[in-house]
Design a protein around this motif. Structure first.
Motif, PDB file in Angstrom:
ATOM      1  N   PRO A 164      32.919  17.403  27.533  1.00  0.00           N
ATOM      2  CA  PRO A 164      34.500  17.572  26.989  1.00  0.00           C
ATOM      3  C   PRO A 164      35.285  16.298  27.495  1.00  0.00           C
ATOM      4  O   PRO A 164      35.090  15.639  28.610  1.00  0.00           O
ATOM      5  CB  PRO A 164      34.705  18.845  27.707  1.00  0.00           C
ATOM      6  CG  PRO A 164      33.966  19.038  29.019  1.00  0.00           C
ATOM      7  CD  PRO A 164      32.745  18.109  28.728  1.00  0.00           C
ATOM      8  N   LEU A 165      36.247  16.196  26.466  1.00  0.00           N
ATOM      9  CA  LEU A 165      36.948  14.898  26.866  1.00  0.00           C
ATOM     10  C   LEU A 165      38.174  14.949  25.812  1.00  0.00           C
ATOM     11  O   LEU A 165      38.080  14.841  24.661  1.00  0.00           O
ATOM     12  CB  LEU A 165      36.503  13.538  26.528  1.00  0.00           C
ATOM     13  CG  LEU A 165      37.181  12.223  26.945  1.00  0.00           C
ATOM     14  CD1 LEU A 165      37.631  12.294  28.320  1.00  0.00           C
ATOM     15  CD2 LEU A 165      36.357  11.021  26.642  1.00  0.00           C
ATOM     16  N   ASP A 166      39.563  15.207  26.334  1.00  0.00           N
ATOM     17  CA  ASP A 166      40.477  15.439  25.482  1.00  0.00           C
ATOM     18  C   ASP A 166      40.889  14.008  24.595  1.00  0.00           C
ATOM     19  O   ASP A 166      40.415  12.991  25.160  1.00  0.00           O
ATOM     20  CB  ASP A 166      41.844  16.005  26.154  1.00  0.00           C
ATOM     21  CG  ASP A 166      42.465  14.956  26.975  1.00  0.00           C
ATOM     22  OD1 ASP A 166      42.971  13.881  26.395  1.00  0.00           O
ATOM     23  OD2 ASP A 166      42.184  14.974  28.304  1.00  0.00           O
ATOM     24  N   ALA A 167      41.414  14.225  23.211  1.00  0.00           N
ATOM     25  CA  ALA A 167      41.588  13.156  22.576  1.00  0.00           C
ATOM     26  C   ALA A 167      42.432  12.319  23.001  1.00  0.00           C
ATOM     27  O   ALA A 167      42.200  11.081  22.898  1.00  0.00           O
ATOM     28  CB  ALA A 167      42.063  13.903  21.145  1.00  0.00           C
ATOM     29  N   PHE A 168      43.442  12.485  23.734  1.00  0.00           N
ATOM     30  CA  PHE A 168      44.314  11.554  24.341  1.00  0.00           C
ATOM     31  C   PHE A 168      43.594  10.441  25.143  1.00  0.00           C
ATOM     32  O   PHE A 168      43.627   9.294  25.042  1.00  0.00           O
ATOM     33  CB  PHE A 168      45.582  11.879  24.765  1.00  0.00           C
ATOM     34  CG  PHE A 168      46.696  10.916  25.148  1.00  0.00           C
ATOM     35  CD1 PHE A 168      47.051   9.992  24.310  1.00  0.00           C
ATOM     36  CD2 PHE A 168      46.730  10.717  26.641  1.00  0.00           C
ATOM     37  CE1 PHE A 168      48.039   8.728  24.831  1.00  0.00           C
ATOM     38  CE2 PHE A 168      47.510   9.780  27.012  1.00  0.00           C
ATOM     39  CZ  PHE A 168      48.246   8.871  26.267  1.00  0.00           C
ATOM     40  N   ALA A 169      42.773  11.203  26.017  1.00  0.00           N
ATOM     41  CA  ALA A 169      42.168  10.681  27.115  1.00  0.00           C
ATOM     42  C   ALA A 169      41.050   9.543  26.507  1.00  0.00           C
ATOM     43  O   ALA A 169      40.738   8.313  26.754  1.00  0.00           O
ATOM     44  CB  ALA A 169      41.349  11.429  28.171  1.00  0.00           C
ATOM     45  N   GLN A 170      40.482  10.155  25.509  1.00  0.00           N
ATOM     46  CA  GLN A 170      39.227   9.422  24.704  1.00  0.00           C
ATOM     47  C   GLN A 170      40.065   8.423  24.103  1.00  0.00           C
ATOM     48  O   GLN A 170      39.500   7.042  24.072  1.00  0.00           O
ATOM     49  CB  GLN A 170      38.740  10.592  23.812  1.00  0.00           C
ATOM     50  CG  GLN A 170      37.665   9.509  22.683  1.00  0.00           C
ATOM     51  CD  GLN A 170      37.163  10.597  21.791  1.00  0.00           C
ATOM     52  OE1 GLN A 170      37.860  11.263  21.208  1.00  0.00           O
ATOM     53  NE2 GLN A 170      36.065  10.425  21.262  1.00  0.00           N
TER      54      GLN A 170
END
Length: 193
Positions: free
Chosen positions: A157-163
């Motif tokens: 899992p990795l949120d879109a903004f952090a990605q």
């Protein structure tokens, strides 16, 4: 901060659970806001014996782990006090990713802001990685997968903004500064209205 798209590296393993931020970077080394040089103090109390000599059994003191950029750690990594020095020390040590079955929220947030990717995987996957220190993994941030030896993949899992920030090599402020033209257009349209 450098863009983080993919990483191919061997792993270094710390089996311990509940590795807190004071173990990552002891409080006596928090007297600076400089990031460079903190890596030599990472895990300082574990890396050195009471007489000040290196503990050659500690994974980060072993020559075969000198170029490892992925840390696989026991459950509840980064717990304890909030100190941005912890991810600073780990990145200065050369790490780009930490894999565990549980990573403390504040550490996770601080890590992402500093280009260190915290990856949470199921305990059984982490146990398998812990039992195989030094294996080569490929981390693909765009696909949010880890490619294991043999080609199998594990999603993380990795949120879109952090990605987006990792892929662009910016922190939150850097991302906002990159939106300056859009902000200026918005402000101008707002004044005109």
């Amino acid at each position: 901060m450098d863009a983080f798209t993919t990483l191919v590296s061997r792993t270094v393993v710390l089996r311990e659970r509940n590795i807190d931020t004071d173990q990552i970077i002891p409080a006596r080394f928090l007297t600076t806001t400089e990031r460079q040089g903190l890596g030599r103090h990472a895990f300082s109390d574990w890396r050195t014996r009471s007489d000040g000599t290196p503990d050659l059994d500690f994974p980060f003191n072993r020559p075969e782990n000198a170029d490892a950029r992925i840390l696989v750690a026991g459950r509840n990594f980064g717990c304890g006090s909030s100190r941005e020095h912890a991810p600073w020390a780990l990145t200065d040590l050369g790490l780009r990713a930490v894999i565990s079955s549980e990573i403390a929220d504040i550490f996770r947030s601080n890590a992402l802001k500093n280009g260190l990717l915290p990856i949470v995987l199921d305990q059984d996957v982490v146990d398998e990685l812990i039992d195989r220190p030094g294996i080569e993994l490929k981390i693909d941030v765009a696909r949010r997968v880890i490619v294991l030896p043999g080609g199998n993949t594990v999603e993380f899992p990795l949120d879109a903004f952090a990605q987006t920030c990792l892929l662009q090599g910016v922190d939150q402020l850097g991302y906002l500064l990159g939106q300056d033209d859009a902000i200026q257009r918005f402000e101008e349209s707002r004044r005109a209205a």
